[in-house]
Design an enzyme around this catalytic site. Sequence first.
Site, PDB file in Angstrom:
ATOM      1  N   LYS A 125       0.860  -1.184   0.000  1.00  0.00           N
ATOM      2  CA  LYS A 125       0.000   0.000   0.000  1.00  0.00           C
ATOM      3  C   LYS A 125       0.892   1.228   0.000  1.00  0.00           C
ATOM      4  CE  LYS A 125      -3.612   2.463   2.485  1.00  0.00           C
ATOM      5  NZ  LYS A 125      -4.601   2.432   3.566  1.00  0.00           N
TER       6      LYS A 125
ATOM      7  N   LYS B 284      -1.999  -1.500  -4.016  1.00  0.00           N
ATOM      8  CA  LYS B 284      -2.906  -0.353  -3.988  1.00  0.00           C
ATOM      9  C   LYS B 284      -2.094   0.921  -4.068  1.00  0.00           C
ATOM     10  CE  LYS B 284      -5.973   1.942  -0.818  1.00  0.00           C
ATOM     11  NZ  LYS B 284      -6.295   2.130   0.557  1.00  0.00           N
TER      12      LYS B 284
HETATM   13  C1  PBG Z   1      -7.422   3.366   5.194  1.00  0.00           C
HETATM   14  C2  PBG Z   1      -7.777   3.251   3.754  1.00  0.00           C
HETATM   15  C3  PBG Z   1      -7.635   4.227   2.781  1.00  0.00           C
HETATM   16  C4  PBG Z   1      -8.125   3.695   1.596  1.00  0.00           C
HETATM   17  C5  PBG Z   1      -8.580   2.414   1.875  1.00  0.00           C
HETATM   18  N1  PBG Z   1      -8.333   2.157   3.228  1.00  0.00           N
HETATM   19  C6  PBG Z   1      -7.156   5.625   2.884  1.00  0.00           C
HETATM   20  C7  PBG Z   1      -5.796   5.945   3.315  1.00  0.00           C
HETATM   21  O1  PBG Z   1      -4.930   5.104   3.483  1.00  0.00           O
HETATM   22  O2  PBG Z   1      -5.597   7.134   3.545  1.00  0.00           O
HETATM   23  C8  PBG Z   1      -8.159   4.405   0.277  1.00  0.00           C
HETATM   24  C9  PBG Z   1      -9.168   3.920  -0.698  1.00  0.00           C
HETATM   25  C10 PBG Z   1      -9.435   4.844  -1.825  1.00  0.00           C
HETATM   26  O3  PBG Z   1      -8.775   5.878  -2.038  1.00  0.00           O
HETATM   27  O4  PBG Z   1     -10.368   4.525  -2.565  1.00  0.00           O
HETATM   28  N2  PBG Z   1      -8.427   2.910   6.041  1.00  0.00           N
END
Ligand code: PBG
Length: 331
Positions: free
Chosen positions: A203, A256
């Site tokens: 991520k 991601k």
């Molecule tokens: C954190 C989380 C995020 C997303 C999914 N889980 C946001 C982040 O890390 O700031 C992002 C998903 C998206 O942008 O569609 N709980």
Amino acid sequence: MNPVDIRASLDLTRRARRLRRSPGIRALVRETRLSPDMFVYPLFVCEGQGVRREVSSMPGVFQLSVDETVREVTATAADGVPAVLLFGLPAHKDDVGSGAYDADAPVQAAIRAIKREVPQMVVITDVCLCEYTSHGHCGVVVGEEIDNDASVELIVKAAVSHAAAGADIVAPSDMMDGRVGAIRGALDARGFQQVAIMSYAAKYCSAFYGPFRDAADSTPKFGDRRTHQMDPANVEEALRQVAQDIDEGADIVMVKPALPYLDVLRRVKDEFGYPTAAYQVSAEYSMIKAAAANGWIDEPRIMLEALTSIARAGADLIITYYARVAARAIA
Ligand code: PBG
């Protein structure tokens, strides 16, 4: 050279265009096929009754109360999409994110309601603290830093409360070290051996999450997520992170965002051969929506081209805000 000489010099033993002549022939030799089976549909569950509030930066995406979530999940099943990914919007936030592990909070209530009304739906839950903390960070803040080990304790509590409510798969997105193993151990100790873990393994610290933070109201009040999410410049590190999450017990690993990180996706799939998810995140969706609203692009074609590219790069599962629309488009 005159035109006749050019014709004479062409080597046409192989004419690639033979297999591009008609829709039927193209379909026969198509290498990547999208199927509604591979889609996961993210939903934002909030407090209240009859609430269906559109997210301004994500047209077509709504914050839904539990009753509306169940209606949406029923329609999602009818479209042939097998799984949803739940995010929660608590009524109250505090500095330890207690809403994340409250048995009566919107996500936990939604899990129970979905399992009652649409039992075949695979319920995956996002496990993180950022939607639940007053400061918007993914863990416990000490001074200006996120305390890893204290955060993992709370993240484990959230995962266990989702499993207790009936979640099929928990998906930690916090990027704290050691959380996958800690969640696995806690689930097993409580009799939830059959609950799977989909780890947000690679991520990245991405600006592509911007619109999500409107949807989930989770923008950090100070600082950013660079001390735990990955540097967009790194790919070897992603492979180490995925290897570690698999060692700790991840059943599915995720990359991601998706489209800007297709090289990472391909390498993760090739290296590990594990069930691999890709998350087409909020800005990937909103950018298409915004350009389409301006009449600059053909939205249905761009949507399917982006999703096809993500599948071609190695994704087995695709988490996408387009899940229902795309499922209908390819039905
Ligand atoms: C954190 C989380 C995020 C997303 C999914 N889980 C946001 C982040 O890390 O700031 C992002 C998903 C998206 O942008 O569609 N709980």
